[in-house]
Structure formats: C-alpha cells, structure tokens
Motif scaffolding. Structure first.
Motif, PDB file in Angstrom:
ATOM      1  N   SER A 215       4.772  -7.943  45.569  1.00 42.56           N
ATOM      2  CA  SER A 215       3.759  -8.126  44.526  1.00 42.56           C
ATOM      3  C   SER A 215       3.640  -6.873  43.668  1.00 42.56           C
ATOM      4  N   ASN A 216       3.241  -7.107  42.399  1.00 39.73           N
ATOM      5  CA  ASN A 216       3.077  -6.020  41.419  1.00 39.73           C
ATOM      6  C   ASN A 216       4.323  -5.123  41.369  1.00 39.73           C
ATOM      7  N   VAL A 217       5.429  -5.762  41.092  1.00 41.12           N
ATOM      8  CA  VAL A 217       6.710  -5.052  41.055  1.00 41.12           C
ATOM      9  C   VAL A 217       6.849  -4.349  39.709  1.00 41.12           C
ATOM     10  N   GLY A 218       6.881  -3.039  39.740  1.00 36.83           N
ATOM     11  CA  GLY A 218       7.059  -2.252  38.530  1.00 36.83           C
ATOM     12  C   GLY A 218       8.498  -1.805  38.371  1.00 36.83           C
ATOM     13  N   VAL A 219       9.015  -1.854  37.128  1.00 39.05           N
ATOM     14  CA  VAL A 219      10.394  -1.463  36.829  1.00 39.05           C
ATOM     15  C   VAL A 219      10.362  -0.369  35.769  1.00 39.05           C
ATOM     16  N   ARG A 220      11.013   0.735  36.084  1.00 38.43           N
ATOM     17  CA  ARG A 220      11.096   1.861  35.157  1.00 38.43           C
ATOM     18  C   ARG A 220      12.558   2.305  35.062  1.00 38.43           C
ATOM     19  N   MET A 221      13.054   2.467  33.841  1.00 44.57           N
ATOM     20  CA  MET A 221      14.443   2.891  33.619  1.00 44.57           C
ATOM     21  C   MET A 221      14.482   4.223  32.889  1.00 44.57           C
ATOM     22  N   THR A 222      15.470   5.026  33.242  1.00 46.19           N
ATOM     23  CA  THR A 222      15.748   6.266  32.528  1.00 46.19           C
ATOM     24  C   THR A 222      17.139   6.152  31.921  1.00 46.19           C
ATOM     25  N   VAL A 223      17.203   6.131  30.591  1.00 48.98           N
ATOM     26  CA  VAL A 223      18.468   5.900  29.872  1.00 48.98           C
ATOM     27  C   VAL A 223      19.209   7.232  29.723  1.00 48.98           C
ATOM     28  N   PRO A 224      20.513   7.255  30.001  1.00 48.01           N
ATOM     29  CA  PRO A 224      21.277   8.494  29.859  1.00 48.01           C
ATOM     30  C   PRO A 224      21.472   8.845  28.387  1.00 48.01           C
ATOM     31  N   PRO A 225      21.805  10.126  28.081  1.00 47.50           N
ATOM     32  CA  PRO A 225      21.990  10.543  26.678  1.00 47.50           C
ATOM     33  C   PRO A 225      23.105   9.791  25.967  1.00 47.50           C
ATOM     34  N   GLU A 226      24.069   9.252  26.713  1.00 49.06           N
ATOM     35  CA  GLU A 226      25.205   8.554  26.103  1.00 49.06           C
ATOM     36  C   GLU A 226      24.839   7.159  25.613  1.00 49.06           C
ATOM     37  N   LEU A 227      23.663   6.659  25.997  1.00 52.96           N
ATOM     38  CA  LEU A 227      23.230   5.318  25.596  1.00 52.96           C
ATOM     39  C   LEU A 227      21.936   5.408  24.800  1.00 52.96           C
ATOM     40  N   GLN A 280       8.893  -0.206  42.044  1.00 50.98           N
ATOM     41  CA  GLN A 280       7.693   0.014  42.841  1.00 50.98           C
ATOM     42  C   GLN A 280       7.019  -1.320  43.108  1.00 50.98           C
ATOM     43  N   SER A 281       6.313  -1.415  44.256  1.00 52.02           N
ATOM     44  CA  SER A 281       5.543  -2.627  44.561  1.00 52.02           C
ATOM     45  C   SER A 281       4.453  -2.280  45.560  1.00 52.02           C
ATOM     46  N   ASP A 282       3.547  -3.235  45.778  1.00 50.37           N
ATOM     47  CA  ASP A 282       2.458  -3.011  46.730  1.00 50.37           C
ATOM     48  C   ASP A 282       2.960  -2.817  48.150  1.00 50.37           C
ATOM     49  N   GLN A 283       4.141  -3.337  48.461  1.00 55.27           N
ATOM     50  CA  GLN A 283       4.642  -3.314  49.827  1.00 55.27           C
ATOM     51  C   GLN A 283       5.378  -2.024  50.188  1.00 55.27           C
ATOM     52  N   PHE A 284       5.613  -1.152  49.214  1.00 55.88           N
ATOM     53  CA  PHE A 284       6.405   0.048  49.476  1.00 55.88           C
ATOM     54  C   PHE A 284       5.607   1.297  49.119  1.00 55.88           C
ATOM     55  N   LYS A 285       5.609   2.258  50.041  1.00 56.60           N
ATOM     56  CA  LYS A 285       4.960   3.542  49.772  1.00 56.60           C
ATOM     57  C   LYS A 285       5.830   4.402  48.868  1.00 56.60           C
ATOM     58  N   LYS A 286       7.157   4.285  49.025  1.00 55.56           N
ATOM     59  CA  LYS A 286       8.091   5.043  48.213  1.00 55.56           C
ATOM     60  C   LYS A 286       8.836   4.110  47.265  1.00 55.56           C
ATOM     61  N   SER A 287       9.248   4.659  46.147  1.00 54.27           N
ATOM     62  CA  SER A 287       9.981   3.863  45.157  1.00 54.27           C
ATOM     63  C   SER A 287      11.384   3.534  45.669  1.00 54.27           C
ATOM     64  N   VAL A 288      11.882   2.387  45.211  1.00 49.09           N
ATOM     65  CA  VAL A 288      13.276   2.014  45.451  1.00 49.09           C
ATOM     66  C   VAL A 288      14.074   2.428  44.212  1.00 49.09           C
TER      67      VAL A 288
END
Length: 299
Positions: A215-227, A280-288
């Motif tokens: 639940s509450n799955v958050g997605v964050r991306m970091t784009v490299p300088p080449e893209l 990230q999600s409610d079920q995980f203390k650390k990010s995947v």
C-alpha cells in the motif's frame, strides 16, 4: 470444594472415637478424592466432654496434571516464512516422571521444517511426537518446532501430553498467516543501446511478487546526465525536481500484481549510464532500489 470423601456429599464429617485411655493414641484415616486443582485447607477439630476443643489444619495443593504445558509463539506471521513455536513442559509433582509422550497435531496448511529434542514428524498423520523419558521434580523442558505456513488465513492445531498411558495436559492453538509484499522493478521493451539524439522509449513495471498487497507505493527516479526526461504515462501524476521524477503514491499493488509506467527520454549524452529507481511502501522500513543501465553511443 477441591476435595470430597467418596460416596459422601457433606463437607463436614464427624467420627466417633469413643473412650481413649490415658497415654494411648488412635489414628483416624480420612480417604479423599480431588475434584479440581487449587489450594485447600483441611481442618480437624477434636472435642471431648468437659474439655476445650483442639483444632489443627493442613494445607494441601491439588495439581491438575503431573506435567504442565504452556505454549508460546507468534499469533500473526507471514506466508512462506518459517515460524517457531515452543511447548514448555514442567514437572509439577514431588517425584520424577517417566514415559511422558507429547504429540503435536499440525494443520494441513503448514509445512514441517524441524523439531528440537528428538521430535519425530509423521507426514501421514501430520503429527510431531516427543518421548520424554524422565523429568525431575520442578524440572522444565522446552520443545521447539518450526513450520512454514503455505496459505493466507488461520492455522489451527493441538498439543496433547500422555503420562504413563493416561491423557494429561492439552492445549489447542491458532495463528494467522498474512501475505507479504515483495516489490520488484522490471524494464521491458528496452533496446540494448541507443544513439545520442535518439528518443528513448521504455516501459517499466513495478511488480509485487509477494502474496500480500503493498500500500501507498511511492516511485522516485533519478535520471542520469546522459538522458533528458520528456514525458511519462502512469496511473498516478508526477512532478520533477531537477533530475528527479517523483510520482504520487499508488494506493495499492496487490499480491502478484503489477503497475506499468511508459517513460520517454531523449539521449543527450553518450556513455554508460544508470537510471535509478526507488520504491517505498507502508510495508517496508527501507526503500527498495533498482539501477537500470543504459548504453548510449555518440554520433
């Protein structure tokens, strides 16, 4: 209330001793039957003609079984993960016990893993049996068992002690298994390499390979300088902050479910680069975290 005389309903009993010569003694035996465990006081009052009454009492502790049983363990656990339970035995009597047998009946919804103290598993009967040849007075013994729940829901079993062929202490138990979320990132429809200036279109999937919802799955991306980020088609909206793409939380990704992201970039540099994805999600203390490589050739 914990004891009674055989074939007698009254609690107060009288015995006629008769004449007792000086210096003589007489023993009066009172056979009693225990009815339930607990502490009792047995009181005797002696009265004679022309003399004050004499009173004495004895404290008696009535125990339920020679070998007591308590069970410890989690009441909630996860499907597919080993869980350990402990059956604690204690000899409540004043003498040593012999030939004690403990049998635990397992539900068909769990898989047996191991048992301590020589516990033997019978796959056909789905029982684990321990033979305890000796327990000193007040001695305790821990019998542990590990199982793996195979399905979501309640799992019930029982433990039975037999003392010299007679049934002793017993207990029923129950625990609940819930599904666990296992998030994973996969990139599909992606080329092995791209050229500088080329439009880079990829499809990313956030998969839940577990049996429980995330639940509450958050997605964050970091784009490299080449893209250079161009656009995204996803089930939720997004914002950008420099080289970061931040998606609004996804309410739920069910067990064995997946969510698809259509991503468009432009290759503005060349070399080996990495797109970083953080979940990230409610079920995980650390990010995947996931790192997806991109190879971009120069002109």
């Amino acid at each position: 209330e914990n004891m009674r005389a055989p074939d007698v309903s009254e609690r107060d009993l009288e015995f006629e001793v008769g004449t007792l010569a000086a210096g003589k003694t007489q023993t009066v035996q009172l056979p009693l039957v225990t009815t339930r465990p607990g502490k009792v006081i047995n009181k005797a009052i002696l009265s004679t003609d022309g003399a004050a009454a004499v009173e004495t009492q004895v404290d008696i502790n009535v125990i339920g079984q020679l070998v007591g049983l308590t069970r410890q363990g989690q009441t909630n656990w996860f499907v597919g993960r080993p869980i350990e339970f402990e059956n604690q035995l204690i000899n409540n009597s004043l003498s040593a016990t012999a030939n004690t047998v403990v049998v635990e009946s397992l539900p068909g919804t769990v898989e047996f893993v191991s048992a301590t103290e020589g516990g033997r598993f019978d796959a056909r009967q789905r029982t684990v049996t321990w033979h305890v040849p000796h327990l000193d007075p007040q001695q305790s013994l821990s019998l542990k068992i590990r199982v793996v729940p195979k399905a979501i829901g309640n799992h019930a079993g029982s433990v039975q002690i037999t003392e010299n062929g007679r049934k002793g202490a017993a207990t029923d138990y129950q625990f609940r298994a819930i599904g666990a979320a296992v998030l994973h990132v996969e990139f599909v429809e992606k080329s092995e390499a791209y050229s500088k200036g080329e439009q880079v279109k990829v499809r990313m999937q956030v998969r839940n390979k577990g049996s429980g919802a995330a639940s509450n799955v958050g997605v964050r991306m970091t784009v490299p300088p080449e893209l250079q980020f161009v656009s995204a088609k996803a089930p939720v909206s997004h914002t950008t902050n420099g080289r970061e793409i931040i998606f609004e939380p996804i309410t739920e990704v069910g067990g064995q479910g997946a969510v698809t992201f259509e991503l468009n970039f432009k290759a503005i540099g060349s070399g080996d680069s990495t797109l970083q994805v953080e979940l990230q999600s409610d079920q995980f203390k650390k990010s995947v975290t996931h790192e997806e490589p991109f190879v971009i050739f120069g002109n």
